[in-house]
Design a protein around this motif. Structure first.
Motif, PDB file in Angstrom:
ATOM      1  N   GLY A   1       1.787   9.827  -2.542  1.00 48.34           N
ATOM      2  CA  GLY A   1       1.546   9.609  -3.669  1.00 48.34           C
ATOM      3  C   GLY A   1       1.583   7.653  -3.544  1.00 48.34           C
ATOM      4  N   CYS A   2       1.558   8.045  -2.370  1.00 52.29           N
ATOM      5  CA  CYS A   2       1.478   6.096  -2.257  1.00 52.29           C
ATOM      6  C   CYS A   2       0.073   5.355  -2.295  1.00 52.29           C
ATOM      7  CB  CYS A   2       1.342   5.914  -0.500  1.00 52.29           C
ATOM      8  SG  CYS A   2       3.257   5.864   0.448  1.00 52.29           S
ATOM      9  N   LEU A   3       0.069   3.885  -3.085  1.00 49.89           N
ATOM     10  CA  LEU A   3      -0.801   3.714  -3.581  1.00 49.89           C
ATOM     11  C   LEU A   3      -2.730   3.558  -2.620  1.00 49.89           C
ATOM     12  CD1 LEU A   3      -2.034   0.987  -6.097  1.00 49.89           C
ATOM     13  CD2 LEU A   3      -1.383  -0.273  -4.071  1.00 49.89           C
TER      14      LEU A   3
ATOM     15  N   GLY B   1       0.691  -1.112  -0.170  1.00 46.85           N
ATOM     16  CA  GLY B   1       0.097   0.155   0.393  1.00 46.85           C
ATOM     17  C   GLY B   1       0.887   1.645  -0.101  1.00 46.85           C
ATOM     18  N   HIS B   2       2.039   0.832   0.194  1.00 43.82           N
ATOM     19  CA  HIS B   2       2.972   2.302   0.527  1.00 43.82           C
ATOM     20  C   HIS B   2       3.836   2.516  -0.297  1.00 43.82           C
ATOM     21  CE1 HIS B   2       1.037   3.673   3.909  1.00 43.82           C
ATOM     22  NE2 HIS B   2       0.671   2.253   5.051  1.00 43.82           N
ATOM     23  N   THR B   3       3.519   1.309  -1.826  1.00 42.86           N
ATOM     24  CA  THR B   3       4.544   1.600  -2.924  1.00 42.86           C
ATOM     25  C   THR B   3       3.519   3.282  -3.704  1.00 42.86           C
ATOM     26  OG1 THR B   3       4.491  -0.826  -3.767  1.00 42.86           O
ATOM     27  CG2 THR B   3       4.951   1.152  -5.471  1.00 42.86           C
TER      28      THR B   3
ATOM     29  N   LEU C   1      -1.170  13.846   0.173  1.00 40.26           N
ATOM     30  CA  LEU C   1      -0.435  12.770   1.876  1.00 40.26           C
ATOM     31  C   LEU C   1      -1.117  11.028   1.944  1.00 40.26           C
ATOM     32  CD1 LEU C   1       1.525  13.577   3.657  1.00 40.26           C
ATOM     33  CD2 LEU C   1      -0.035  15.274   5.081  1.00 40.26           C
ATOM     34  N   CYS C   2      -0.070  10.697   2.199  1.00 40.23           N
ATOM     35  CA  CYS C   2      -0.164   8.625   2.947  1.00 40.23           C
ATOM     36  C   CYS C   2      -0.621   8.774   3.950  1.00 40.23           C
ATOM     37  CB  CYS C   2       0.278   8.114   2.504  1.00 40.23           C
ATOM     38  SG  CYS C   2      -0.176   6.308   3.188  1.00 40.23           S
ATOM     39  N   ARG C   3      -1.534   8.423   4.762  1.00 40.07           N
ATOM     40  CA  ARG C   3      -1.250   8.343   6.949  1.00 40.07           C
ATOM     41  C   ARG C   3       0.416   8.300   6.998  1.00 40.07           C
ATOM     42  NH1 ARG C   3      -2.652   2.316   8.071  1.00 40.07           N
ATOM     43  NH2 ARG C   3      -2.557   1.059   6.193  1.00 40.07           N
ATOM     44  N   CYS C   4       1.150   7.296   6.263  1.00 40.94           N
ATOM     45  CA  CYS C   4       2.702   7.050   6.027  1.00 40.94           C
ATOM     46  C   CYS C   4       3.637   8.554   6.428  1.00 40.94           C
ATOM     47  CB  CYS C   4       3.524   5.946   5.864  1.00 40.94           C
ATOM     48  SG  CYS C   4       3.754   6.499   3.985  1.00 40.94           S
ATOM     49  N   GLY C   5       2.613   9.495   6.239  1.00 45.47           N
ATOM     50  CA  GLY C   5       3.588  10.472   6.039  1.00 45.47           C
ATOM     51  C   GLY C   5       4.679  10.778   4.492  1.00 45.47           C
TER      52      GLY C   5
HETATM   53 ZN    ZN Z   1       1.828   5.631   2.695  1.00 43.75          ZN
END
Ligand code: ZN
Length: 418
Positions: free
Chosen positions: A279-281, A262-264, A272-276
């Motif tokens: 552009g994550c999947l 999911g973080h590719t 913005l993704c929850r991982c910081g």
């Molecule tokens: Zn992410």
């Protein structure tokens, strides 16, 4: 993982002791393989056991004898299907199923389900609740305990009947410590040991695994991946994770967090993704994002259920996917997911990709998009070797994976690894 089968308390010279313990550990591994294959595939002949484990005939014979002596296996000749059956029938080896029930728990990012099943995998009762699992770990664990009690009460059993418990957790688990890792993904759970927490609450050992690995286990045992030993299970819901089964075993990587696809990063994506990261999947293809995109192309009444067709309930993704405009949005999400999966197909050459999680309710339009990208971007030989399907377990892959794990625990008497 299993109790030691070696006996005796004699004092041996150190060289013999080393050799004995090596032999004992090899035997233990062999026994574990046999039990695991039986837990996954059900009753098998000795020849099938040999093929699925890769062990020699003599190793299988020795394991079956010792495990039968310990009361863990039975060997019997199946009853003939018709009265006219002739010829020698091979005996089949089976796990000796204990009486009682098992408890399975599926933690999602926004829901918890607890289910009671019998030791053949038949679901007897199920209780669910919606909850922000990510930000409230203690409440999530407490709620799971309450849901389990509710489901158990519905079956008429008491907690003494539970012979195995397993749970899937929606985040990366460290294979060495069983603690939740990667603080950027499941921030409030960091450092928590869900196995210990649940064991304390239930008063008996609980096996845990990452939810996508549990989903893969569910598909391998009960679903679309039965008798397939190289496949990818994709859990596409609020997050996106992959359960990798390679050569019949779950592949978790060096520390247990393999499969966080999911973080590719997607070229050109900037949300913005929850991982910081950006552009994550997950920022493009999560169920939340796909529903937001569907809101753009469907009239409001179709999304809110005001059209009368769903009596106040929002229509399911399955219903929405039957509308051409919605199907296009879903196929497009499938194409984006397929871009990332094409790289995995190139790397791992799986026989199947099974799409699960809430997004899989969209069915064929989703699979079609994934298939298009894999055909376009994976090498032709790998693309031709892989079948793309949606799960047939109706979003219960993770729950049924936990059931399979709990049954294995019940049969073996110890917490298994997934
Ligand atoms: Zn992410």
């Amino acid at each position: 993982m299993l109790r030691s089968h070696g006996g005796g308390g004699r004092t041996l010279p150190s060289a013999s002791l080393t050799r004995t313990s090596m032999t004992s550990s090899r035997r233990q591994r062999t026994h574990e393989q046999v039990l695991q294959v039986l837990a996954q595939h059900g009753d098998l002949t000795r020849a099938e056991l040999g093929r699925l484990t890769g062990l020699s005939r003599s190793a299988i014979a020795s394991a079956v004898t010792l495990l039968s002596d310990e009361g863990l296996l039975t060997e019997q000749t199946p009853v003939p299907a018709g009265t006219g059956a002739r010829g020698r029938r091979p005996t089949v080896v089976a796990l000796r199923r204990r009486p009682g029930v098992v408890l399975a728990i599926d933690f999602g990012h926004s829901h918890i389900t607890a289910a009671i099943a019998d030791t053949s995998g038949r679901l007897l009762a199920e209780s669910s609740a919606a909850l922000d699992v990510d930000s409230q770990p203690q409440q999530a664990l407490d709620t799971a305990t309450e849901l389990a009690a509710q489901a158990l009460a519905r079956t008429g059993h008491t907690s003494g009947a539970i012979t195995g418990i397993a749970a899937g957790i929606p985040g990366p688990l460290d294979i060495r410590t069983q603690a939740v890792r990667a603080p950027t993904i499941l921030r409030e759970w960091i450092g928590l040991n869900p196995a210990e927490e649940l064991t304390r609450r239930f008063g008996q050992p609980v096996a845990i695994a990452n939810d996508a690995d549990m989903g893969a286990r569910g598909e391998h045992t009960f679903g679309a991946a039965r008798r397939i030993d190289d496949f990818l299970y994709i859990k596409a819901s609020h997050g996106i994770g992959a359960g990798l089964v390679l050569a019949g075993r779950t592949y978790r990587g060096s520390s247990g967090i393999a499969g966080e696809i999911g973080h590719t990063h997607l070229e050109g994506a900037t949300n913005l993704c929850r991982c910081g990261n950006r552009g994550c999947l997950e920022t493009v293809v999560s169920i939340t994002e796909v529903r937001r995109q569907l809101a753009h192309v469907l009239p409001t009444e179709h999304l809110s259920g005001q059209s009368g067709e769903a009596r106040g309930e929002p229509p399911s993704l399955t219903e929405l996917a039957s509308r051409p405009a919605a199907a296009r949005v879903i196929t497009d999400a499938g194409r984006t997911l397929g871009l990332v999966l094409a790289d995995l197909v190139n790397c791992l050459n799986p026989a199947a990709v099974i799409l699960g999680g809430e997004l899989s309710a969209a069915g064929e339009p989703l699979a079609e998009g994934v298939r298009e990208s894999i055909n376009r971007y994976a090498q032709p030989a790998s693309a031709n070797a892989v079948t793309i399907t949606t799960s047939t377990l109706q979003q219960r892959s993770e729950l049924l994976g936990a059931v399979a794990t709990a049954i294995q625990q019940s049969a073996v008497g110890q917490v298994p690894s997934v």
